[in-house]
Design an enzyme around this catalytic site. Sequence first.
Site, mmCIF file in Angstrom:
data_model
loop_
_atom_site.group_PDB
_atom_site.id
_atom_site.type_symbol
_atom_site.label_atom_id
_atom_site.label_comp_id
_atom_site.label_asym_id
_atom_site.label_seq_id
_atom_site.Cartn_x
_atom_site.Cartn_y
_atom_site.Cartn_z
ATOM 1 N N LYS A 82 0.724 -4.299 2.321
ATOM 2 C CA LYS A 82 1.279 -4.102 1.250
ATOM 3 C C LYS A 82 1.857 -5.358 0.367
ATOM 4 C CE LYS A 82 2.138 0.820 1.610
ATOM 5 N NZ LYS A 82 2.022 1.242 2.660
ATOM 6 N N GLU A 104 7.890 3.239 -6.924
ATOM 7 C CA GLU A 104 8.056 4.290 -5.998
ATOM 8 C C GLU A 104 7.842 3.995 -4.404
ATOM 9 O OE1 GLU A 104 5.270 3.357 -7.262
ATOM 10 O OE2 GLU A 104 4.244 3.327 -5.478
ATOM 11 N N SER A 371 -4.051 -1.940 9.597
ATOM 12 C CA SER A 371 -3.157 -2.179 8.127
ATOM 13 C C SER A 371 -1.682 -2.545 8.349
ATOM 14 C CB SER A 371 -3.537 -1.046 7.483
ATOM 15 O OG SER A 371 -3.141 0.280 8.060
HETATM 16 C C1 LIG Z 1 1.063 2.506 3.006
HETATM 17 C C2 LIG Z 1 0.400 2.258 4.134
HETATM 18 C C3 LIG Z 1 -0.892 2.658 4.391
HETATM 19 C C4 LIG Z 1 -1.495 3.583 3.294
HETATM 20 O O1 LIG Z 1 -1.850 3.055 2.028
HETATM 21 P P1 LIG Z 1 -3.166 2.746 1.307
HETATM 22 O O2 LIG Z 1 -2.872 2.437 0.073
HETATM 23 O O3 LIG Z 1 -4.042 3.711 1.708
HETATM 24 O O4 LIG Z 1 -3.584 1.484 2.226
HETATM 25 C C5 LIG Z 1 -1.692 2.348 5.547
HETATM 26 N N1 LIG Z 1 -1.313 1.672 6.259
HETATM 27 C C6 LIG Z 1 -0.063 1.186 6.437
HETATM 28 C C7 LIG Z 1 0.487 0.288 7.371
HETATM 29 C C8 LIG Z 1 0.793 1.361 5.377
HETATM 30 O O5 LIG Z 1 2.117 0.738 5.307
#
Ligand SMILES: *Cc1c(COP(=O)(O)O)cnc(C)c1O
Length: 391
Positions: A82, A104, A371
Amino acid sequence: MEFGEFGGQFVSGTILKGIKEVETAYEKVKGDPEFLAEFHRYLREVANRPSLLYEAKHLTAVLGGAKIYLKREDLNHTGAHKINNALGQALLAKRMGKTKLIAETGAGQHGVATATVAALFGMDCEIHMGLEDVLKQSLNVYRMELLGAKVVVVQDGQKTLKEAVDSALISWSIQSDTAFYLLGSAVGPHPYPTMVRDFQKVIGSEIRSQLQHCENRLPDIVIACVGGGSNAIGAFTEFIPFSNVELIGVEAGGKGIETQYHAATITKGKVAVIHGMKTLCLTEADGEISPVYSLSAGLDYPGVGPEHAYLAQTKRVTYVSATDEEAVQAFELLAKVEGIIPAIESSHALAEAIKRAPIMKKDKIIVVNLSGRGDKDVKQIARYRHIELVD
Ligand SMILES: *Cc1c(COP(=O)(O)O)cnc(C)c1O
């Protein structure tokens, strides 16, 4: 529309005026070498990029098939992908002369990333969060406050992410002269889905060059989890022109997609308008937006980025789902065999790799976009496994 029949700007009045201003400003900077150089400098010096492409030798051995690499977005500053997007949009806000960031947040991850860049750039920050989420994620609320943000508690409707977005948009519309709306995923009215993709596509371009360096070829499969879709579109974009690279998005299957407790938007959704975009969305028979469920707060969203709706329709990307149980098992396995505790969101992508790798040849390569890191999820997984922790 930007993506076949999907996308658009389904907003009106003062919100549309603010959106148009963002669109014009983004058009100006998106090809500007100076802006892009500054963005990439911040990615290096603040986010800690490039993130590692890690060969998961033990996981590969345990599964006994395709070789698995993990793209380590969990090693970024603030612990997930993010921050890439937050830095990009905050730089745009600065260019536009804005002094305040509004965002948000669901579980608080995007709120923390936004509050972090606001602190870094000396900007004011206002984060909208539903009461339900505030109660569940009090640590993230305090984190945002430490970083100097004001957290606005939203009491409408289900008191979760959907209402937080509505509340943030309204607040922005009355102060868009000085404030910038920093959206957390590849969703919302144009230009946000495009802009967020552009700020996240560094993930896929790094995967390509890192894999080129160690394997001298493209991956066979790239897998990412899909909430709004920002980490997935970031991982996929580089590979879309290469039809021999299979791209797989994994949605939250919750307690099973045959139940009503899931967030499998693409698998089960219908075309609808939500948060200013036309996309696939989980809706009730009367057209109302459905309540959604996942153990993973980051995947718990009833819509999805319009580019994913398009990539599903054109079949360039395959979308599947993983249940809570499959994700938790993947979470536990990675911790045990690699010494990495992944985010529960990312564990959904891992779960798909765990299904596929054993039935693939050993000379095939799967890249999983990890992620984020899972420190935030440890307590919840313990609860899921009925393990009592003493505070
Ligand atoms: C917020 C988040 C997601 C989901 O958001 P996407 O916009 O679909 O990437 C996935 N993995 C993590 C670690 C997150 O913090």
